[in-house]
Design an enzyme around this catalytic site. Structure first.
Site, short mmCIF file in Angstrom:
data_model
loop_
_atom_site.label_atom_id
_atom_site.label_comp_id
_atom_site.label_asym_id
_atom_site.label_seq_id
_atom_site.Cartn_x
_atom_site.Cartn_y
_atom_site.Cartn_z
N ARG A 86 -23.21 35.09 -44.34
CA ARG A 86 -21.75 34.98 -44.26
C ARG A 86 -21.27 34.26 -45.52
O ARG A 86 -21.64 33.11 -45.75
CB ARG A 86 -21.34 34.19 -43.01
CG ARG A 86 -19.85 33.90 -42.92
CD ARG A 86 -19.50 33.15 -41.64
NE ARG A 86 -18.07 32.95 -41.53
CZ ARG A 86 -17.45 31.78 -41.72
NH1 ARG A 86 -18.14 30.68 -42.01
NH2 ARG A 86 -16.14 31.69 -41.63
N HIS A 130 -11.39 31.75 -47.41
CA HIS A 130 -11.99 30.46 -47.02
C HIS A 130 -11.39 29.40 -47.96
O HIS A 130 -12.09 28.74 -48.71
CB HIS A 130 -13.51 30.52 -47.10
CG HIS A 130 -14.23 29.47 -46.31
ND1 HIS A 130 -15.25 29.75 -45.42
CD2 HIS A 130 -14.08 28.12 -46.27
CE1 HIS A 130 -15.70 28.62 -44.88
NE2 HIS A 130 -15.00 27.61 -45.38
N GLU A 175 -10.93 29.43 -40.30
CA GLU A 175 -10.28 28.19 -39.84
C GLU A 175 -8.86 28.01 -40.35
O GLU A 175 -8.59 27.07 -41.11
CB GLU A 175 -11.13 26.97 -40.21
CG GLU A 175 -12.54 27.00 -39.65
CD GLU A 175 -13.28 25.66 -39.82
OE1 GLU A 175 -12.72 24.73 -40.43
OE2 GLU A 175 -14.41 25.56 -39.33
N ASN A 303 -16.36 28.55 -34.95
CA ASN A 303 -16.97 27.43 -35.67
C ASN A 303 -16.94 26.20 -34.77
O ASN A 303 -15.89 25.86 -34.23
CB ASN A 303 -16.21 27.11 -36.96
CG ASN A 303 -16.38 28.20 -38.01
OD1 ASN A 303 -17.09 29.19 -37.78
ND2 ASN A 303 -15.74 28.02 -39.14
N TYR A 305 -18.53 22.09 -34.30
CA TYR A 305 -19.32 20.94 -34.77
C TYR A 305 -19.36 19.79 -33.78
O TYR A 305 -20.37 19.13 -33.64
CB TYR A 305 -18.76 20.43 -36.11
CG TYR A 305 -18.99 21.41 -37.23
CD1 TYR A 305 -20.19 21.41 -37.93
CD2 TYR A 305 -18.03 22.36 -37.58
CE1 TYR A 305 -20.42 22.33 -38.95
CE2 TYR A 305 -18.25 23.28 -38.59
CZ TYR A 305 -19.46 23.26 -39.27
OH TYR A 305 -19.70 24.17 -40.26
N GLU A 380 -20.12 29.27 -37.68
CA GLU A 380 -20.55 28.02 -38.33
C GLU A 380 -21.00 27.04 -37.27
O GLU A 380 -20.31 26.83 -36.27
CB GLU A 380 -19.40 27.33 -39.10
CG GLU A 380 -19.11 27.93 -40.44
CD GLU A 380 -18.01 27.17 -41.18
OE1 GLU A 380 -17.87 25.95 -40.97
OE2 GLU A 380 -17.30 27.82 -41.96
#
Ligand code: FCB
Length: 480
Positions: A86, A130, A175, A303, A305, A380
């Site tokens: 990616r 991005h 994002e 994504n 985290y 991600e």
């Protein structure tokens, strides 16, 4: 089989055939070659030169020099057995002025990249945006200006026409939460503006750009089984007291539903519009915009985290703002300045982000319930830690364990019926971590910033084994 964390093994779990294992990067974070082959300036070139915006004054001028080291990097990907890569396309390489003529050398770089991936059996997963907006478009108003959405669609059409015979998966935006709220609200990201109304205008024009770009892409892409997607960074929220429901609803509206609403349901959530009434009247949403934004997609990129804990501030004591983002003066939460972000329970990564793999499982299950029939891909997930090189090896047990736990969480989601198609580890390389410059290392491959040499960490070998066997391996050096 029970899915209680307690009796669900973390290693030895097997992923189904067809599940795609890859790794991710982004143009400004890895390419370097900032002034080469006709590339124009982006907002990150400008922002990183403003004193105090990026740690140590770091810039992406050289980054990890991926632009010049493409062949060696592709061989490294093959060596790890990656099934997908990616990456993002730098808009300022394709249209240095942000609109108008196309720079053939820019397209040529990505064409070589795509061919190099395909020659090595690696599927290209392309993100069109991005965060490296051409500076001339920011000078003309940036994402708060409606015209940027149209320029984005024009750019998408150029890239789609050039690569649309070979690319496996197209992603419009990465994002947009960060682009809008950090770029125009908090000021922690380029272009560093701090105006809540502008941030919400940016939200809408990013949404509009997504929809307009998808329309263009579907016209020009010729690969029959190409998939179209967008990648969002969902906020997984916890609440703590009697205000939990209200605080979670408010942040969910701004962070998550501001994007999924228009993109996947064709409307902004009514509560979002009411909650932000003191900031904007949303009159920038024009007739037919929502129909344009609401385009079918084949895959939703996720994504993830960490989690966030919120509550409504009772007005006493200092308001807590531990939302995991650098404090640069502005707020990333327009209309929600009475919501507190509480410190998370640990453990933490080097970013100070809490490690909460169960949040990934919860998120994937929740999305599959909210949007039945829409396949998901983790685009991600990964972690920064302070690595040490010992005798030419990096025993990054913490990162490897982070990945193991999150892959296990993804596996649990699969087990619970989530249609999860793949997983892209962030990141293939240590790279330019935005406001943190080169101080935070997310790579499974280390980059020596003096020599630019690549050195796979233990996590890379662990991942290679996962890809090869489709089975989550134990973490070397960790008793489980
Ligand atoms: C995400 C970004 C990515 C990287 C990781 C750590 O928000 O998409 O570029 O910075 O965080």
């Amino acid at each position: 089989m029970s899915t209680d964390a307690a009796d669900y093994r973390d290693s030895g779990l097997v992923f189904p055939d067809g599940f795609v294992f890859g790794s991710a990067t982004a143009s400004y974070q890895v390419e370097g070659a900032a002034e080469e082959d006709g590339r124009g300036p982006s907002i990150w070139d400008t922002f990183s030169r403003i004193p105090g915006k990026v740690w140590n004054g770091d810039t992406g001028d050289v980054a990890v020099d991926h632009y010049h080291r493409l062949d060696a990097d592709l061989d490294l990907m093959r060596g790890l057995g990656l099934q997908a890569y990616r990456f993002s396309v730098a808009w300022p390489r394709i249209q240095p002025g942000g609109s108008g003529p196309v720079n053939p050398k820019g397209l040529d770089f990505y064409s070589r990249l795509v061919d190099g991936l395909l020659e090595r059996g690696i599927a290209p997963v392309v993100t069109l945006y991005h965060w490296d907006l051409p500076q001339p478009l920011e000078d003309a108003g940036g994402w708060p200006a409606r015209d940027t959405a149209y320029r984005f669609a024009e750019y998408a059409a150029h890239v789609g026409a050039a690569l649309g015979d070979r690319v496996d998966t197209w992603t419009t935006l990465n994002e947009p939460w960060c682009s809008a709220y950090l770029g125009y609200g908090s000021g922690a990201h380029a272009p560093g503006r701090t105006d809540g109304a502008d941030a919400l205008r940016a939200v809408h024009h990013l949404n509009l750009g997504h929809g307009l770009a998808l329309r263009e892409l579907r016209e020009v892409v010729t690969k029959d089984d190409a998939r179209f997607s967008v990648t969002l960074n969902f906020h997984v929220l916890r609440g703590v007291d009697g205000t939990a429901h209200e605080a979670k609803r408010r942040i969910d509206a701004l962070a998550n539903r501001a994007f999924t609403g228009p993109m996947l349901r064709g409307a902004y959530p009514a509560d979002l519009v009411t909650d932000t009434a003191s900031v904007t009247d949303w009159s920038f949403v024009q007739d037919d915009d929502l129909a344009a934004v609401h385009q079918p997609i084949d895959l939703l990129g996720v994504n993830y985290y960490s989690t966030a804990t919120v509550r409504v501030w009772d007005g006493t004591g200092p308001r807590q703002t531990n939302d995991g983002h650098k404090d640069m003066g502005g707020s990333p939460w327009p209309g929600a300045d009475d919501i507190e972000f509480l410190e998370q329970p640990g453990p933490y990564t080097a970013m100070g982000w809490n490690i909460a793999p169960e949040g990934l499982e919860e998120l994937l299950v929740s999305l599959s319930e909210q949007f039945p029939g829409l396949p998901l891909m983790v685009t991600e997930n990964g972690a920064a830690f302070d690595d040490v090189v010992v005798d030419g090896r990096i025993h990054d047990v913490d990162r490897t364990d982070y990945l193991r736990r999150h892959f296990a969480a993804a596996h649990r989601a699969l087990h619970r019926g989530v249609d999860l198609r793949g997983y892209q580890v962030w990141s293939l390389f240590d790279n330019f971590e935005w406001g943190y410059g080169y101080s935070k290392r997310f790579g499974i491959v280390r980059v020596d910033y003096d020599t630019l040499e690549r050195l796979p960490k233990d996590s890379a070998y662990w991942y290679a084994e996962l890809v090869r066997t489709r089975t989550i391996p134990p973490v070397p050096g960790l008793a489980i």
